[in-house]
Design an enzyme around this catalytic site. Structure first.
Site, PDB file in Angstrom:
ATOM      1  N   HIS A  51       0.874  -1.179   0.000  1.00 43.52           N
ATOM      2  CA  HIS A  51       0.000   0.000   0.000  1.00 43.52           C
ATOM      3  C   HIS A  51       0.916   1.234   0.000  1.00 43.52           C
ATOM      4  CE1 HIS A  51      -2.795   2.968   1.769  1.00 43.52           C
ATOM      5  NE2 HIS A  51      -3.783   2.149   1.489  1.00 43.52           N
ATOM      6  N   ASP A  81       3.155  -4.143   8.021  1.00 37.99           N
ATOM      7  CA  ASP A  81       1.936  -3.354   7.856  1.00 37.99           C
ATOM      8  C   ASP A  81       0.772  -4.322   8.058  1.00 37.99           C
ATOM      9  OD1 ASP A  81      -0.384  -2.325   6.830  1.00 37.99           O
ATOM     10  OD2 ASP A  81       0.490  -1.593   4.963  1.00 37.99           O
ATOM     11  N   GLN A 130      -4.428  -4.930   7.110  1.00 37.12           N
ATOM     12  CA  GLN A 130      -5.408  -5.950   6.693  1.00 37.12           C
ATOM     13  C   GLN A 130      -5.167  -7.269   7.424  1.00 37.12           C
ATOM     14  OE1 GLN A 130      -7.871  -5.252   4.614  1.00 37.12           O
ATOM     15  NE2 GLN A 130      -7.165  -3.302   3.820  1.00 37.12           N
ATOM     16  N   LYS A 152     -10.686  -0.646  10.348  1.00 36.70           N
ATOM     17  CA  LYS A 152     -10.896  -1.806   9.477  1.00 36.70           C
ATOM     18  C   LYS A 152     -11.376  -3.015  10.276  1.00 36.70           C
ATOM     19  CE  LYS A 152      -7.433  -0.246   6.240  1.00 36.70           C
ATOM     20  NZ  LYS A 152      -8.057   0.194   5.000  1.00 36.70           N
ATOM     21  N   CYS A 170      -4.620   2.388  -3.729  1.00 39.60           N
ATOM     22  CA  CYS A 170      -3.362   2.882  -3.133  1.00 39.60           C
ATOM     23  C   CYS A 170      -2.262   1.849  -3.282  1.00 39.60           C
ATOM     24  CB  CYS A 170      -3.533   3.237  -1.652  1.00 39.60           C
ATOM     25  SG  CYS A 170      -4.727   4.530  -1.371  1.00 39.60           S
TER      26      CYS A 170
HETATM   27  N1  PMP Z   1      -1.819  -0.682   4.507  1.00 39.09           N
HETATM   28  C1  PMP Z   1      -2.793  -1.434   4.008  1.00 39.09           C
HETATM   29  C2  PMP Z   1      -2.460  -2.824   3.538  1.00 39.09           C
HETATM   30  C3  PMP Z   1      -4.086  -0.934   3.936  1.00 39.09           C
HETATM   31  O1  PMP Z   1      -5.062  -1.679   3.436  1.00 39.09           O
HETATM   32  C4  PMP Z   1      -4.354   0.372   4.406  1.00 39.09           C
HETATM   33  C5  PMP Z   1      -5.734   0.973   4.318  1.00 39.09           C
HETATM   34  N2  PMP Z   1      -6.321   0.847   3.061  1.00 39.09           N
HETATM   35  C6  PMP Z   1      -3.302   1.107   4.934  1.00 39.09           C
HETATM   36  C7  PMP Z   1      -2.053   0.552   4.981  1.00 39.09           C
HETATM   37  C8  PMP Z   1      -3.502   2.487   5.471  1.00 39.09           C
HETATM   38  O2  PMP Z   1      -4.341   2.466   6.590  1.00 39.09           O
HETATM   39  P1  PMP Z   1      -4.941   3.808   7.166  1.00 39.09           P
HETATM   40  O3  PMP Z   1      -5.539   4.528   6.008  1.00 39.09           O
HETATM   41  O4  PMP Z   1      -5.960   3.343   8.159  1.00 39.09           O
HETATM   42  O5  PMP Z   1      -3.828   4.559   7.788  1.00 39.09           O
END
Ligand code: PMP
Length: 409
Positions: A124, A201, A204, A227, A367
């Protein structure tokens, strides 16, 4: 299907009970954010209705209550990932903020010109851009683990990518774009052989499976409350205590100090050293309530339910002519995410048509532009499932995709 009853669980989520464009809502955008159960909404409301006060400051009843609830929530979330000690859990705004904290604090002090940071193409943007910013500032080099045609990491390349120059390895537990579940322990073991620090990270990851940070063996694990049934604007960074203690604060301000002099200050103990300013108190309490809610569910059955949904979705979607599904073929290797394209139909058009059928999916690059580039597309449509989704909803999705096909041919 397991005996776990998603229909009963759904009743706890008021948002799910509504019509969208004249049809019952089918919410399949859970990888973006989950819906919130009543108990989380009650916890947020309860705090503001009864206990609203700043934490760690006032010596009065409301402040005492707020502080107790805020720190209890920290202990609950720390338990959810089996942290050895709640002090290893720093509240952040979310995963993005947690990763930026590590890059801005640990990274700035430990990564030097010529050092290497190993990332993956599966990341991401929030696990890419902070490292790009850091690398540019200090003159470090970014290297990448590639992915295969099924969106799985090419782990065979690790021995040549990991060298004594590798100071940090950062990768996701589960890919939001493809659903790939990564073998965290194997990657950690390889990274540790060259003495690299490892950040996972877990945005998920902590959502769909029990996470045991002690067992995974990484140094940092970042995740978001929203999430996993919690509110937005709250997340956490878990870090090994000795590492957190060795790090400089990320931001300066109230609450993160011990003493302040004219020219210098000393810092509060971890985790408070990293929590400058008035925190998201209600958010933390709501995150604690989310974990309480999730802890009442039978983890094995929830996992089986989500796997069954995934299998069924893969089966139903594969029947749609022109369908291309991205990510691992085996449901064992993927979490509850199906990313797809259909012939020449633009994913935004797919999503718009699904929306007119009351179905919420995500369309775009998620993203994860490096993933899109790897598969030669600019975007995909993505359906992502959670505890409260049902087989019937997947039937609704498959039927609506027939409508898309009817329009686009
Ligand atoms: N890493 C991953 C794998 C994600 O899915 C997300 C959220 N889409 C993020 C990072 C970023 O999370 P946040 O927007 O809650 O900071």
């Amino acid at each position: 299907m397991s005996s776990f009853d998603p229909v009963a669980i759904r009743r706890e989520f008021p948002t799910l009970d509504q019509q969208v464009n004249g049809k019952p809502l089918v919410y399949l955008d859970n990888a973006a954010t989950s819906q919130k159960p009543r108990s989380v909404l009650d916890a947020l409301n309860g705090y503001y209705l009864h206990d609203n006060a700043n934490v760690h400051r006032g010596i009065h009843e409301l402040s005492r209550r707020a502080t107790e609830a805020y720190e209890e929530a920290r202990a609950k979330v720390a338990r959810w990932i089996n942290a050895a000690d709640p002090h290893e859990l720093v509240w952040t705004r979310g995963t993005t903020d947690a990763i930026n904290l590590v890059a801005g604090s640990w990274g700035m002090d430990n990564i030097k010109a010529g050092d290497e940071i190993l990332l993956t193409v599966l990341e991401h943007h929030s696990n890419l851009v902070p490292w790009q910013l850091l690398a540019r500032r200090v003159g470090a080099k970014l290297r990448y683990v590639e992915i295969d045609d099924q969106g799985r990491l090419e782990l065979g390349d690790l021995p040549s990518l990991l060298t004594e120059r590798t100071k940090l390895v950062a990768f996701n537990h589960v890919s939001n774009a493809l659903g790939t579940i990564n073998p965290v322990k194997d990657i950690v073991a390889a990274a540790k052989k060259v003495g690299a620090v490892v950040l996972v990270d877990g945005a998920q990851g902590a959502v769909h499976m029990p996470v045991d940070v002690q067992d995974l063996g990484a140094d940092f694990y970042a995740f978001s409350g929203h999430k996993m049934c919690g509110p937005t604007g709250i997340g956490a960074l878990w870090g090994r205590r000795e590492l957190l203690e060795s790090m400089e604060p990320y931001q300066g301000g109230g609450e993160m100090i011990e003493f302040v002099e004219r020219d210098m200050s000393t810092w509060a103990e971890v985790p408070h050293k990293f929590e400058a300013g008035t925190p998201n108190i209600a958010g933390a309490i709501g995150f604690g309530a989310a974990v309480d809610f999730l802890a009442t569910l039978p983890a094995e059955e929830v996992a089986a339910h989500e796997r069954a949904l995934m299998s069924y979705a893969m089966e139903r979607l594969a029947e749609v002519p022109g369908m291309r599904i991205y990510g691992p073929e085996s449901v064992e290797d993927r979490s509850a995410v199906v990313s797809f394209t259909m012939g020449d139909a633009h994913p935004h058009d797919i999503s718009t048509i699904l929306d007119s059928e009351g179905i919420a999916v995500r369309a775009g690059h998620h993203c994860a532009q490096l993933v899109m580039k790897r598969f030669g597309v600019s975007a995909t449509a993505r359906a992502s499932f959670y505890i409260y989704n049902t087989r019937d909803e997947i039937d609704r999705l498959a039927d609506a995709l027939e409508v898309v096909r009817g329009i686009f041919g």
